[in-house]
Design a protein around this motif. Structure first.
Motif, short mmCIF file in Angstrom:
data_model
loop_
_atom_site.label_atom_id
_atom_site.label_comp_id
_atom_site.label_asym_id
_atom_site.label_seq_id
_atom_site.Cartn_x
_atom_site.Cartn_y
_atom_site.Cartn_z
N TYR A 72 -27.73 -136.57 -11.80
CA TYR A 72 -28.83 -137.50 -11.63
C TYR A 72 -29.35 -137.91 -13.01
O TYR A 72 -29.54 -137.07 -13.88
CB TYR A 72 -29.98 -136.86 -10.85
N LEU A 129 -39.50 -128.22 -21.25
CA LEU A 129 -39.74 -127.41 -20.07
C LEU A 129 -40.11 -126.00 -20.48
O LEU A 129 -39.40 -125.36 -21.26
CB LEU A 129 -38.50 -127.39 -19.17
N GLN A 174 -39.11 -135.54 -8.84
CA GLN A 174 -40.24 -134.77 -9.33
C GLN A 174 -41.38 -135.75 -9.56
O GLN A 174 -41.17 -136.84 -10.09
CB GLN A 174 -39.94 -134.10 -10.68
N TYR A 178 -34.00 -143.97 -10.70
CA TYR A 178 -32.95 -143.00 -11.02
C TYR A 178 -31.63 -143.49 -10.46
O TYR A 178 -31.59 -144.38 -9.59
CB TYR A 178 -33.29 -141.60 -10.51
N SER A 180 -40.68 -135.25 -27.20
CA SER A 180 -40.30 -135.24 -25.80
C SER A 180 -40.97 -134.09 -25.07
O SER A 180 -41.70 -133.28 -25.66
CB SER A 180 -38.79 -135.13 -25.69
N PHE A 212 -35.04 -133.94 -20.85
CA PHE A 212 -35.58 -135.24 -21.25
C PHE A 212 -35.06 -135.67 -22.61
O PHE A 212 -34.81 -134.84 -23.49
CB PHE A 212 -37.11 -135.18 -21.30
N GLY A 213 -34.93 -136.96 -22.76
CA GLY A 213 -34.61 -137.52 -24.05
C GLY A 213 -35.83 -137.52 -24.95
O GLY A 213 -36.93 -137.10 -24.56
N ARG A 256 -41.95 -130.79 -7.05
CA ARG A 256 -40.84 -131.33 -6.23
C ARG A 256 -41.19 -131.12 -4.76
O ARG A 256 -41.41 -129.97 -4.34
CB ARG A 256 -39.54 -130.60 -6.56
N GLY A 295 -26.21 -131.44 -10.98
CA GLY A 295 -26.36 -131.09 -9.59
C GLY A 295 -26.43 -129.59 -9.38
O GLY A 295 -25.76 -128.84 -10.05
N GLY A 296 -27.25 -129.16 -8.46
CA GLY A 296 -27.35 -127.75 -8.13
C GLY A 296 -28.19 -126.95 -9.11
O GLY A 296 -28.39 -125.76 -8.92
N TYR A 297 -28.69 -127.60 -10.15
CA TYR A 297 -29.50 -126.89 -11.13
C TYR A 297 -30.80 -127.65 -11.30
O TYR A 297 -30.80 -128.85 -11.42
CB TYR A 297 -28.75 -126.78 -12.45
N GLN A 298 -31.89 -126.97 -11.29
CA GLN A 298 -33.16 -127.66 -11.20
C GLN A 298 -33.64 -128.28 -12.50
O GLN A 298 -34.45 -129.19 -12.49
CB GLN A 298 -34.23 -126.70 -10.69
N LYS A 299 -33.17 -127.76 -13.63
CA LYS A 299 -33.75 -128.16 -14.90
C LYS A 299 -33.43 -129.61 -15.22
O LYS A 299 -32.27 -130.03 -15.14
CB LYS A 299 -33.25 -127.25 -16.00
N VAL A 300 -34.44 -130.36 -15.57
CA VAL A 300 -34.28 -131.74 -16.03
C VAL A 300 -34.44 -131.75 -17.54
O VAL A 300 -35.41 -131.21 -18.07
CB VAL A 300 -35.32 -132.67 -15.38
N TYR A 319 -38.20 -142.55 -16.95
CA TYR A 319 -39.62 -142.35 -16.75
C TYR A 319 -40.39 -143.20 -17.75
O TYR A 319 -39.92 -143.48 -18.85
CB TYR A 319 -40.01 -140.89 -16.99
N PHE A 330 -38.72 -142.50 -21.24
CA PHE A 330 -37.87 -141.32 -21.37
C PHE A 330 -36.70 -141.43 -20.40
O PHE A 330 -36.90 -141.71 -19.21
CB PHE A 330 -38.64 -140.04 -21.04
N TYR A 360 -44.45 -128.34 -18.30
CA TYR A 360 -43.88 -128.87 -19.53
C TYR A 360 -44.95 -128.88 -20.62
O TYR A 360 -46.15 -128.95 -20.36
CB TYR A 360 -43.41 -130.32 -19.34
N TYR A 390 -34.48 -133.27 -3.30
CA TYR A 390 -33.62 -132.60 -4.26
C TYR A 390 -33.71 -133.22 -5.64
O TYR A 390 -33.53 -132.56 -6.64
CB TYR A 390 -32.18 -132.66 -3.76
N ARG A 410 -30.10 -134.46 -15.01
CA ARG A 410 -30.08 -133.19 -14.31
C ARG A 410 -28.70 -133.01 -13.71
O ARG A 410 -28.14 -133.91 -13.10
CB ARG A 410 -31.13 -133.13 -13.22
N TYR A 444 -32.39 -140.30 -14.88
CA TYR A 444 -33.70 -140.85 -14.55
C TYR A 444 -34.25 -141.67 -15.72
O TYR A 444 -33.91 -141.43 -16.88
CB TYR A 444 -34.70 -139.71 -14.30
#
Lengths: 111, 116
Positions: free
Chosen positions: A31, B46, B105, A48, B43, A101-102, B97, A94-99, A35, A88, B36, B102, A92, A33
């Motif tokens: 994914y 997290l 956010q 996104y 930036s 950011f640039g 979330r 897939g399957g991992y929550q952490k996003v 922002y 920004f 964050y 999925y 992310r 995104y």
């Protein structure tokens, strides 16, 4: 680890198109995104795109994804002064929550 | 819909004191909330992922005893900065979330912490 990079600053004239670019390193990104952050405020999700898409259009916003080059762009048509903000990109896997950011691109719109 | 609030929006405190920041999802339930930190012109970094009813997962380099996170309900997570120092001054942003989603956010407006 993941790394997401953007140019720091972009200046455009009102009414022109803005193109904000982003590169990322994680090939498993699923994914991606965009922002928007106005001064002193939190982040607003603009749009996104899934990694299996090349393009997504939403009114004045067009997102282009080149997965081979790991390059993402956001085009804002007919840029307005209200579009002035920091943009920004984020990714992310897939399957991992952490996003991740640039670094953010500050867009300045000149009237 | 999908509104996230933070309280307070700004706080100034003295060194050595503790500060609690609340993050609430106002119109949805969130099993996962994220905290964050954003330094000026930088930036978002997290700090930790907070899951309702369990311990938070901290990112590398973030002191869990310094930044206490509690996620006691599906609509509230709190971040407590303990024994604050001037270097803790920053903009803290939470996101939430929604259940059964999925890839979305929703971010709070942020809390500006200044430690004197």
């Amino acid at each position: 680890g993941e790394d997401v990079e953007q140019s720091l600053f972009l200046s455009v004239r009102e009414g022109d198109s803005s193109v904000i670019n982003c590169t990322y390193t994680d090939s498993s990104s699923t994914y991606l995104y965009w922002y928007k952050q106005e001064p002193g405020a939190g982040l607003q999700l603009l749009t996104y795109i899934f990694s299996n898409m090349d393009m997504k259009q939403d009114q004045r916003l067009t997102v282009l994804l080149n997965k081979k080059d790991k390059h993402l762009s956001l085009r804002i048509a007919d840029t307005q002064t209200g579009d002035s903000a920091i943009y920004f990109c984020a990714e992310r896997a897939g399957g991992y929550q952490k996003v991740t950011f640039g670094t953010g691109t500050k867009l300045q719109v000149i009237p | 819909g999908a509104v996230v609030s933070q309280h307070p929006s700004r706080v100034i405190c003295k060194s050595g004191t503790s500060v609690k920041i609340e993050c609430r999802s106002l119109d949805f339930q969130a099993t996962t909330m994220f905290w964050y930190r954003q330094f000026p012109k930088q930036s978002l970094m997290l700090m930790a992922t907070s899951n309702e009813g369990s311990k938070a997962t901290y990112e590398q380099g973030v002191e869990k005893d310094k930044f206490l996170i509690n996620h006691a309900s599906l609509t509230l997570s709190t971040l407590t900065v303990t024994s604050a120092h001037p270097e803790d001054s920053s903009f803290y942003i939470c996101s939430a979330r929604p259940l059964r989603t999925y890839n979305e956010q929703f971010f709070g407006p942020g809390t500006r912490l200044t430690v004197l």
